[in-house]
Design an enzyme around this catalytic site. Structure first.
Site, PDB file in Angstrom:
ATOM      1  N   LYS A  54       0.795  -0.968  -0.101  1.00 50.37           N
ATOM      2  CA  LYS A  54       0.195  -0.100   0.040  1.00 50.37           C
ATOM      3  C   LYS A  54       0.816   1.146  -0.025  1.00 50.37           C
ATOM      4  O   LYS A  54       2.203   1.199   0.232  1.00 50.37           O
ATOM      5  CB  LYS A  54      -0.893  -0.062   1.144  1.00 50.37           C
ATOM      6  CG  LYS A  54      -0.174   0.200   2.603  1.00 50.37           C
ATOM      7  CD  LYS A  54      -1.155   0.102   3.727  1.00 50.37           C
ATOM      8  CE  LYS A  54      -0.477   0.574   5.170  1.00 50.37           C
ATOM      9  NZ  LYS A  54      -1.332   0.419   6.186  1.00 50.37           N
ATOM     10  N   TYR A 299      15.389  31.654   3.409  1.00 52.61           N
ATOM     11  CA  TYR A 299      14.595  32.285   3.842  1.00 52.61           C
ATOM     12  C   TYR A 299      14.464  32.602   5.388  1.00 52.61           C
ATOM     13  O   TYR A 299      14.706  31.632   6.113  1.00 52.61           O
ATOM     14  CB  TYR A 299      13.056  31.793   3.339  1.00 52.61           C
ATOM     15  CG  TYR A 299      12.833  31.576   2.181  1.00 52.61           C
ATOM     16  CD1 TYR A 299      12.951  32.674   1.135  1.00 52.61           C
ATOM     17  CD2 TYR A 299      12.495  30.368   1.320  1.00 52.61           C
ATOM     18  CE1 TYR A 299      12.685  32.760  -0.219  1.00 52.61           C
ATOM     19  CE2 TYR A 299      12.196  30.254  -0.034  1.00 52.61           C
ATOM     20  CZ  TYR A 299      12.423  31.347  -1.076  1.00 52.61           C
ATOM     21  OH  TYR A 299      12.266  31.495  -2.215  1.00 52.61           O
ATOM     22  N   MET A 347      10.780  24.738  -0.643  1.00 51.05           N
ATOM     23  CA  MET A 347       9.786  24.196  -1.345  1.00 51.05           C
ATOM     24  C   MET A 347      10.805  23.086  -2.449  1.00 51.05           C
ATOM     25  O   MET A 347      10.527  21.893  -2.587  1.00 51.05           O
ATOM     26  CB  MET A 347       8.778  24.708  -2.148  1.00 51.05           C
ATOM     27  CG  MET A 347       7.898  23.902  -3.132  1.00 51.05           C
ATOM     28  SD  MET A 347       6.625  24.898  -3.870  1.00 51.05           S
ATOM     29  CE  MET A 347       5.833  25.892  -2.812  1.00 51.05           C
TER      30      MET A 347
END
Length: 407
Positions: A54, A299, A347
């Site tokens: 799974k 950042y 990101m």
């Protein structure tokens, strides 16, 4: 008009789109299967070795893992029907004999029809299955759908409780023409986080009580049911729970369910089996350069260099599944050396300190998970830095990441 070949842009091995990739060790996977073959063969009757694929094979990649394990195991477990059907596609494409395949998750009436035609087992966990009975009958199936009855023994999730079982499963007696009960299952709630298995043993008692109720309801049809409750931890440390089949999940991929399971395995088995992690995660650098002392990195200006620092920018971030909560705590490996992650995980980027790992500004390859020389970064370690568990860490690795099988 200029035609652009999109595949050529993102298809080369040196392209940015392929700069982060997962390596899957076929030999490690075979080794882990052999470990559980040995466990399965310890005393008692012959058992089936089942493995759980799974969640995109726990993030490792179903397309890559399925061909590696198909021959060596007896049962393949899934949550989603569409994933289970990929097994039959694989078998037809290669002319392989069909394995037992079980869908543990929710199945709609029309999906039940497809599973019956493909010879894939399903799990009956609630009375909603009554709605599937007329649909199955209308389909004029050549054979009934094979089903396993889920007994809720204390997880409080799917399944019939002991109080519900005598009443809510009565429809199965009248639906034998389309639903053939071939098994009974349950899920443990707390085998991994403890070394004292009192609650788990109480669940085993409840499971056996529920199976008795099911036998009374179904009569001769309940003879020889395939019973399965043991996932990775219970397979290793609860011999009573092994029954006819094991359902090995996280440990198939070489990851221990918990430190407590490892400790209990030593006590129960007399040794700690060696599990070999299957997955490594690597990334080529995008930029390697020097930053002067007192430079901010990333950042939020959360990190400032205390000395001239050679950094590498890696084109991988939380979009790909690298956890943002590991910011400022994790390290990766470059040339066998530990390199701290500087500042915030972004990101699409990580910034690492490679001052002592490389002598120049040529591109480097970083190991985010796995071994490089004498050093390694485990899924447990990265999960710890991110305040989560290795189950979540590996299953959240991006499906877009290239996965390649290596020996």
């Amino acid at each position: 008009m200029v035609e652009v070949n999109v595949e050529s842009i993102a298809g080369g091995p040196g392209d940015a789109a392929h700069s982060s990739w997962l390596e899957l060790s076929a030999s490690a996977l075979r080794h882990n299967v052999a470990v559980f073959r040995a466990v399965e063969g310890r005393g008692g009757p012959s058992r089936a070795l089942g493995v759980v694929l799974k969640g995109n094979a726990y993030g490792h990649g179903l397309a890559q893992v399925l061909p590696l394990v198909h021959e060596g195991v007896d049962i393949l477990y899934f949550i989603a029907p569409q994933d289970a059907l990929k097994v039959r596609e694989h078998e037809r494409a290669l002319g392989l004999p069909p394995k037992q395949v079980v869908v543990l998750g929710a199945v709609g009436p029309q999906e039940a029809v497809v599973l019956a035609r493909e010879g894939v087992d399903a799990v009956v966990a609630d009375r909603g299955w009554e709605d599937a009975v007329p649909v199955l009958r209308a389909a004029k199936l050549p054979r009934p759908l094979r089903v396993h009855v889920h007994i809720d023994t204390g997880l409080g999730r799917e399944g019939f409780t002991l109080a519900q079982l005598p009443h809510d499963t009565r429809f199965l007696s009248d639906a034998r023409d389309v639903l053939e009960v071939v098994g009974g299952l349950s899920h443990f709630a707390n085998t991994e986080d403890v070394t004292e298995q009192g609650y788990a043993l109480a669940q085993v008692d409840a499971f056996e009580t529920g199976l008795g109720v099911l036998a009374e309801l179904l009569g001769a049809a309940a003879t020889g049911l395939q019973r399965h409750i043991a996932a990775s931890a219970a397979s290793l440390v609860l011999p009573r729970a092994r029954y006819e089949a094991l359902r090995v999940g996280i440990s198939l991929y070489g990851l221990w369910p918990s430190a407590e399971t490892r400790l209990s395995a030593r006590l129960v088995l007399g040794e700690v089996p060696v599990l070999k992690p299957v997955l490594s995660w690597r990334c080529r650098s995008q930029v390697v350069k020097w930053l002067p002392a007192n430079s901010y990195v990333g950042y939020g200006c959360t990190y400032r260099t205390s000395e001239p620092t050679r950094i590498a920018v890696l084109p991988v971030g939380y979009y790909d599944g690298y956890p943002r909560l590991a910011s400022g705590k994790a390290h990766v490996l470059v040339n066998g050396r530990r390199c701290p992650v500087l500042g915030r995980v972004m990101m699409n980027h990580l910034i690492i300190d490679v001052t002592r790992a490389t002598a120049d500004e040529h591109p480097v390859t970083a190991t985010l998970l796995g071994r490089d020389g004498e050093e390694s970064v485990s899924a447990d370690a990265l999960a710890g830095w991110a305040q989560t568990i290795h189950y979540e860490l590996v299953t959240r690795l991006g499906a877009h990441l290239r996965r390649e099988v290596v020996e």
